[in-house]
Motif scaffolding. Sequence first.
Motif, PDB file in Angstrom:
ATOM      1  N   ALA A   7     -10.200 -23.418 -68.688  1.00  0.00           N
ATOM      2  CA  ALA A   7      -9.842 -22.152 -68.766  1.00  0.00           C
ATOM      3  C   ALA A   7     -10.075 -21.303 -67.363  1.00  0.00           C
ATOM      4  N   VAL A   8      -9.675 -20.043 -67.360  1.00  0.00           N
ATOM      5  CA  VAL A   8     -10.201 -18.937 -66.498  1.00  0.00           C
ATOM      6  C   VAL A   8     -11.257 -18.279 -67.238  1.00  0.00           C
ATOM      7  N   TYR A   9     -12.530 -18.144 -66.396  1.00  0.00           N
ATOM      8  CA  TYR A   9     -13.678 -17.544 -67.187  1.00  0.00           C
ATOM      9  C   TYR A   9     -13.856 -16.342 -66.514  1.00  0.00           C
ATOM     10  N   TYR A  10     -13.814 -15.074 -67.132  1.00  0.00           N
ATOM     11  CA  TYR A  10     -14.193 -13.779 -66.830  1.00  0.00           C
ATOM     12  C   TYR A  10     -15.526 -13.312 -67.299  1.00  0.00           C
ATOM     13  N   CYS A  11     -16.205 -12.638 -66.434  1.00  0.00           N
ATOM     14  CA  CYS A  11     -17.428 -11.801 -66.829  1.00  0.00           C
ATOM     15  C   CYS A  11     -16.826 -10.529 -67.126  1.00  0.00           C
ATOM     16  N   ALA A  12     -17.513  -9.830 -68.235  1.00  0.00           N
ATOM     17  CA  ALA A  12     -17.077  -8.442 -68.382  1.00  0.00           C
ATOM     18  C   ALA A  12     -18.255  -7.509 -68.912  1.00  0.00           C
ATOM     19  N   TRP A  60     -13.893  -5.726 -65.982  1.00  0.00           N
ATOM     20  CA  TRP A  60     -13.571  -7.318 -65.817  1.00  0.00           C
ATOM     21  C   TRP A  60     -13.553  -7.942 -64.418  1.00  0.00           C
ATOM     22  N   GLY A  61     -14.247  -8.980 -64.235  1.00  0.00           N
ATOM     23  CA  GLY A  61     -13.912  -9.555 -62.975  1.00  0.00           C
ATOM     24  C   GLY A  61     -12.537 -10.347 -62.784  1.00  0.00           C
ATOM     25  N   GLN A  62     -12.488 -10.909 -61.750  1.00  0.00           N
ATOM     26  CA  GLN A  62     -10.950 -11.502 -61.159  1.00  0.00           C
ATOM     27  C   GLN A  62     -10.849 -12.892 -62.060  1.00  0.00           C
ATOM     28  N   GLY A  63     -11.893 -13.381 -62.494  1.00  0.00           N
ATOM     29  CA  GLY A  63     -11.764 -14.802 -63.051  1.00  0.00           C
ATOM     30  C   GLY A  63     -12.237 -15.912 -62.245  1.00  0.00           C
ATOM     31  N   SER A  64     -12.763 -16.967 -62.798  1.00  0.00           N
ATOM     32  CA  SER A  64     -12.958 -18.048 -62.082  1.00  0.00           C
ATOM     33  C   SER A  64     -12.498 -19.278 -62.811  1.00  0.00           C
ATOM     34  N   LEU A  65     -11.681 -20.226 -62.196  1.00  0.00           N
ATOM     35  CA  LEU A  65     -11.023 -21.368 -63.083  1.00  0.00           C
ATOM     36  C   LEU A  65     -11.931 -22.507 -62.924  1.00  0.00           C
ATOM     37  N   VAL A  66     -12.192 -23.076 -64.291  1.00  0.00           N
ATOM     38  CA  VAL A  66     -12.751 -24.210 -64.593  1.00  0.00           C
ATOM     39  C   VAL A  66     -11.601 -25.320 -64.875  1.00  0.00           C
ATOM     40  N   THR A  67     -11.752 -26.307 -64.537  1.00  0.00           N
ATOM     41  CA  THR A  67     -10.806 -27.497 -64.911  1.00  0.00           C
ATOM     42  C   THR A  67     -11.685 -28.500 -65.263  1.00  0.00           C
ATOM     43  N   GLU A 108     -17.921   2.115 -56.611  1.00  0.00           N
ATOM     44  CA  GLU A 108     -16.838   1.367 -57.472  1.00  0.00           C
ATOM     45  C   GLU A 108     -17.500   0.077 -58.258  1.00  0.00           C
ATOM     46  N   VAL A 109     -17.290   0.095 -59.466  1.00  0.00           N
ATOM     47  CA  VAL A 109     -17.804  -0.962 -60.223  1.00  0.00           C
ATOM     48  C   VAL A 109     -17.223  -2.227 -60.018  1.00  0.00           C
ATOM     49  N   GLN A 110     -17.861  -3.401 -59.466  1.00  0.00           N
ATOM     50  CA  GLN A 110     -17.257  -4.514 -59.209  1.00  0.00           C
ATOM     51  C   GLN A 110     -17.799  -5.786 -59.724  1.00  0.00           C
ATOM     52  N   LEU A 111     -17.058  -6.836 -60.230  1.00  0.00           N
ATOM     53  CA  LEU A 111     -17.695  -8.166 -60.734  1.00  0.00           C
ATOM     54  C   LEU A 111     -16.902  -8.917 -59.892  1.00  0.00           C
ATOM     55  N   LEU A 112     -17.842 -10.059 -59.682  1.00  0.00           N
ATOM     56  CA  LEU A 112     -17.251 -11.101 -58.818  1.00  0.00           C
ATOM     57  C   LEU A 112     -17.696 -12.366 -59.161  1.00  0.00           C
ATOM     58  N   GLU A 113     -16.694 -13.065 -60.121  1.00  0.00           N
ATOM     59  CA  GLU A 113     -17.266 -14.608 -60.207  1.00  0.00           C
ATOM     60  C   GLU A 113     -17.098 -15.424 -59.231  1.00  0.00           C
ATOM     61  N   SER A 114     -17.799 -16.679 -59.473  1.00  0.00           N
ATOM     62  CA  SER A 114     -17.868 -17.852 -58.433  1.00  0.00           C
ATOM     63  C   SER A 114     -18.471 -18.921 -59.232  1.00  0.00           C
ATOM     64  N   GLY A 115     -17.999 -20.131 -58.762  1.00  0.00           N
ATOM     65  CA  GLY A 115     -18.781 -21.362 -59.185  1.00  0.00           C
ATOM     66  C   GLY A 115     -17.744 -22.305 -60.012  1.00  0.00           C
ATOM     67  N   GLY A 116     -16.797 -21.652 -60.258  1.00  0.00           N
ATOM     68  CA  GLY A 116     -15.793 -22.636 -60.979  1.00  0.00           C
ATOM     69  C   GLY A 116     -15.156 -23.959 -60.225  1.00  0.00           C
TER      70      GLY A 116
END
Lengths: 107, 123
Positions: free
Chosen positions: B92-97, B113-120, B1-9
């Motif tokens: 914003a929420v940042y998505y990798c795609a 698309w990943g699930q997104g990482s929130l940057v404030t 399964e293709v997966q993308l997982l963001e982190s670091g927000g």
Amino acid sequence: DIQMTQSPSSLSASVGDRVTITCRASQSISIYLNWYQQKPGKAPKLLIYTASSLQSGVPSRFSGGASGTDFTLTISSLQPEDFATYYCQQTYTTPRTFGQGTKVEIK
Amino acid sequence: EVQLLESGGGFVQPGGSLRLSCAASGFIFNSYAMNWVRQAPGKGLEWVSGISDTGAGKYYGDSVKGRFTISRDNSKNTLYLQMDSLRAEDTAVYYCAKGSVRGIFVTEAFDTWGQGSLVTVSS
């Protein structure tokens, strides 16, 4: 930059309705127009690529069309799971640009 | 399964820096262009940056050019976005795609698309 203008910004429709969303590019983008569906709190999902090609796994009630710089996304018979926001995107050049979105709501 | 997982927000003050990561799995990472897309609260989608399969080609949106840097480590199957001189409007929420076609950054759609990482960004 290429501007993408979607219309309408929102619409109300009933289950079973035929729905059409339009996207107009500010200049020629050939066929490099994609459509995405986004539900609240979720990532966007690719529906249509290169104007009219259906992404694998997407129901056949979704279809895309093109005429010059005008593009359409049509849902032939709206289903409950189709209530969402839809975005067009050009990938003809950079910067990639999205339309402002069309929110499809339940009537 | 293709997966993308963001982190670091997270939360950062104006003028600060943050680095986002996107861990990829389920596909041949070094064969596909990758992108970052963001979405401010209650707003639409904005393409931020893209990078070719080898990393040789890098592309940026006007609003982040000169402040953000995209990169990738194909040995680690990971995409990065270094964000410097952050502003409140970068919140914003940042998505990798993932690009949908193997090869260099050309005209492909974003098929995963990943699930997104929130940057404030706020003081």
